[in-house]
Scaffold this motif. Sequence first.
Motif, PDB file in Angstrom:
ATOM      1  N   ARG A 104       0.836  -1.193   0.000  1.00 35.05           N
ATOM      2  CA  ARG A 104       0.000   0.000   0.000  1.00 35.05           C
ATOM      3  C   ARG A 104       0.876   1.250   0.000  1.00 35.05           C
ATOM      4  N   TYR A 105       0.332   2.322  -0.527  1.00 34.13           N
ATOM      5  CA  TYR A 105       1.073   3.580  -0.532  1.00 34.13           C
ATOM      6  C   TYR A 105       1.262   4.088   0.902  1.00 34.13           C
ATOM      7  N   ASP A 106       2.440   4.551   1.184  1.00 34.28           N
ATOM      8  CA  ASP A 106       2.743   5.150   2.488  1.00 34.28           C
ATOM      9  C   ASP A 106       3.720   6.298   2.236  1.00 34.28           C
ATOM     10  N   TYR A 107       3.350   7.486   2.654  1.00 32.08           N
ATOM     11  CA  TYR A 107       4.169   8.668   2.374  1.00 32.08           C
ATOM     12  C   TYR A 107       5.560   8.573   2.991  1.00 32.08           C
ATOM     13  N   ARG A 108       5.711   7.701   4.001  1.00 29.60           N
ATOM     14  CA  ARG A 108       7.017   7.567   4.652  1.00 29.60           C
ATOM     15  C   ARG A 108       7.988   6.734   3.816  1.00 29.60           C
ATOM     16  N   ASP A 109       7.487   6.072   2.789  1.00 31.94           N
ATOM     17  CA  ASP A 109       8.324   5.264   1.900  1.00 31.94           C
ATOM     18  C   ASP A 109       8.560   6.042   0.613  1.00 31.94           C
ATOM     19  N   PRO A 110       9.783   6.508   0.362  1.00 28.85           N
ATOM     20  CA  PRO A 110      10.030   7.329  -0.828  1.00 28.85           C
ATOM     21  C   PRO A 110       9.878   6.571  -2.135  1.00 28.85           C
ATOM     22  N   TYR A 111       9.831   5.230  -2.077  1.00 27.88           N
ATOM     23  CA  TYR A 111       9.686   4.437  -3.290  1.00 27.88           C
ATOM     24  C   TYR A 111       8.246   3.960  -3.499  1.00 27.88           C
ATOM     25  N   ALA A 112       7.339   4.276  -2.588  1.00 31.46           N
ATOM     26  CA  ALA A 112       5.959   3.828  -2.698  1.00 31.46           C
ATOM     27  C   ALA A 112       5.248   4.550  -3.841  1.00 31.46           C
ATOM     28  N   THR A 113       4.316   3.859  -4.474  1.00 32.30           N
ATOM     29  CA  THR A 113       3.527   4.450  -5.550  1.00 32.30           C
ATOM     30  C   THR A 113       2.039   4.299  -5.240  1.00 32.30           C
ATOM     31  N   ARG A 114       1.254   5.162  -5.819  1.00 31.16           N
ATOM     32  CA  ARG A 114      -0.194   5.071  -5.671  1.00 31.16           C
ATOM     33  C   ARG A 114      -0.769   4.170  -6.763  1.00 31.16           C
ATOM     34  N   GLY A 115      -2.041   3.793  -6.604  1.00 32.58           N
ATOM     35  CA  GLY A 115      -2.740   3.079  -7.662  1.00 32.58           C
ATOM     36  C   GLY A 115      -2.662   1.569  -7.588  1.00 32.58           C
ATOM     37  N   GLN A 116      -2.284   1.003  -6.443  1.00 35.99           N
ATOM     38  CA  GLN A 116      -2.238  -0.449  -6.330  1.00 35.99           C
ATOM     39  C   GLN A 116      -3.655  -1.022  -6.352  1.00 35.99           C
ATOM     40  N   PRO A 117      -3.796  -2.283  -6.800  1.00 33.31           N
ATOM     41  CA  PRO A 117      -5.136  -2.891  -6.805  1.00 33.31           C
ATOM     42  C   PRO A 117      -5.649  -3.103  -5.392  1.00 33.31           C
ATOM     43  N   GLU A 118      -6.952  -3.154  -5.256  1.00 31.95           N
ATOM     44  CA  GLU A 118      -7.540  -3.425  -3.950  1.00 31.95           C
ATOM     45  C   GLU A 118      -7.148  -4.816  -3.465  1.00 31.95           C
ATOM     46  N   ASP A 119      -7.063  -5.751  -4.415  1.00 38.22           N
ATOM     47  CA  ASP A 119      -6.708  -7.132  -4.088  1.00 38.22           C
ATOM     48  C   ASP A 119      -5.609  -7.570  -5.042  1.00 38.22           C
ATOM     49  N   TRP A 120      -4.419  -7.825  -4.497  1.00 37.97           N
ATOM     50  CA  TRP A 120      -3.301  -8.231  -5.347  1.00 37.97           C
ATOM     51  C   TRP A 120      -3.535  -9.577  -6.013  1.00 37.97           C
ATOM     52  N   GLY A 121      -4.465 -10.352  -5.499  1.00 40.64           N
ATOM     53  CA  GLY A 121      -4.770 -11.647  -6.115  1.00 40.64           C
ATOM     54  C   GLY A 121      -5.973 -11.619  -7.014  1.00 40.64           C
ATOM     55  N   GLU A 122      -6.368 -10.427  -7.483  1.00 38.69           N
ATOM     56  CA  GLU A 122      -7.603 -10.294  -8.246  1.00 38.69           C
ATOM     57  C   GLU A 122      -7.596 -11.059  -9.571  1.00 38.69           C
ATOM     58  N   GLU A 123      -6.412 -11.344 -10.122  1.00 42.30           N
ATOM     59  CA  GLU A 123      -6.358 -12.052 -11.407  1.00 42.30           C
ATOM     60  C   GLU A 123      -6.154 -13.558 -11.255  1.00 42.30           C
ATOM     61  N   LEU A 124      -6.003 -14.031 -10.017  1.00 41.79           N
ATOM     62  CA  LEU A 124      -5.791 -15.467  -9.824  1.00 41.79           C
ATOM     63  C   LEU A 124      -6.998 -16.250 -10.325  1.00 41.79           C
ATOM     64  N   GLY A 125      -6.706 -17.334 -11.043  1.00 38.79           N
ATOM     65  CA  GLY A 125      -7.776 -18.185 -11.546  1.00 38.79           C
ATOM     66  C   GLY A 125      -8.354 -17.754 -12.870  1.00 38.79           C
ATOM     67  N   GLN A 126      -7.833 -16.686 -13.466  1.00 35.03           N
ATOM     68  CA  GLN A 126      -8.394 -16.206 -14.732  1.00 35.03           C
ATOM     69  C   GLN A 126      -7.915 -16.998 -15.947  1.00 35.03           C
ATOM     70  N   GLY A 127      -6.894 -17.838 -15.773  1.00 36.08           N
ATOM     71  CA  GLY A 127      -6.368 -18.562 -16.918  1.00 36.08           C
ATOM     72  C   GLY A 127      -5.351 -17.740 -17.688  1.00 36.08           C
ATOM     73  N   LEU A 128      -4.721 -18.368 -18.669  1.00 32.03           N
ATOM     74  CA  LEU A 128      -3.629 -17.716 -19.387  1.00 32.03           C
ATOM     75  C   LEU A 128      -3.959 -17.363 -20.825  1.00 32.03           C
ATOM     76  N   GLN A 129      -5.184 -17.606 -21.249  1.00 35.67           N
ATOM     77  CA  GLN A 129      -5.561 -17.274 -22.614  1.00 35.67           C
ATOM     78  C   GLN A 129      -5.384 -15.781 -22.878  1.00 35.67           C
ATOM     79  N   GLY A 130      -4.784 -15.484 -24.021  1.00 36.58           N
ATOM     80  CA  GLY A 130      -4.577 -14.101 -24.416  1.00 36.58           C
ATOM     81  C   GLY A 130      -3.267 -13.493 -23.953  1.00 36.58           C
ATOM     82  N   LEU A 131      -2.522 -14.211 -23.119  1.00 37.36           N
ATOM     83  CA  LEU A 131      -1.245 -13.683 -22.636  1.00 37.36           C
ATOM     84  C   LEU A 131      -0.107 -14.069 -23.577  1.00 37.36           C
ATOM     85  N   ARG A 132       0.746 -13.106 -23.874  1.00 32.98           N
ATOM     86  CA  ARG A 132       1.926 -13.348 -24.705  1.00 32.98           C
ATOM     87  C   ARG A 132       3.158 -13.335 -23.809  1.00 32.98           C
TER      88      ARG A 132
END
Length: 244
Positions: free
Chosen positions: A7-35
Amino acid sequence: MLNVIGRYDYRDPYATRGQPEDWGEELGQGLQGLRIAYSPDLGYARVDRDVAERVRAAAHKLEALGATVEEVDPGFESPLDIFNKLWFTASLAVYDGMDERNRQLLDPGMVADARRAEQWSALDLFCALRGRARLTQQLEYFNQQYHLVMTPSVAISPFELLHNVPPERDMRDWEEWAPFSYPFNLSQQPAASVPCGFTDAGLPVGFQLAGGKHDDARVLRVAHAFMEAYPARYPAVPNPYQSG
């Protein structure tokens, strides 16, 4: 874990905004369409035969799961000198900030690397930073054509404890047997190591998946799909305490 610490934290100079709500949101989607760009050696690394064979087999397995896998190299030279300039200079900063008693506790290899940086100038460091920016630009351009880059995790089989390099090999430092790690460390691209088999001697082998910047969820998606389809099955090891 990423849902807590990623998560973004202003105390971390390398932190970025815009992370997903759930880092595992794509799990189980399969690999079709990926290059996936499969690179056996990034064009410059020397890889042990056993390792290369297991990783190539894993590339075919990813293809069987639905991904499009092409054997291709990103087209850059080894950035080892760039990495060393940055890594060793950082090591020197740590070394210089210690008193003699604490210096004696440091790993000898780290001290040797730090002392190598004493001869470099601010211009050397600037050139390394410029080289890092160019490498990042090259890899980000490459990721416009491919979703992920697949390589071996390391170039050799595991070796004895308490050694920075295999005793029987003509290597000086760990970067020589880990040539697939530092390019993506430099470019700040997420990567994961995935187990994919064992050498003829029963030692573990893994492949690496690297995504574009902030593509952590996609890296996790492919790593998860592979491990679900091909769970690691460890070879039987004789029990030295079992009689008979």
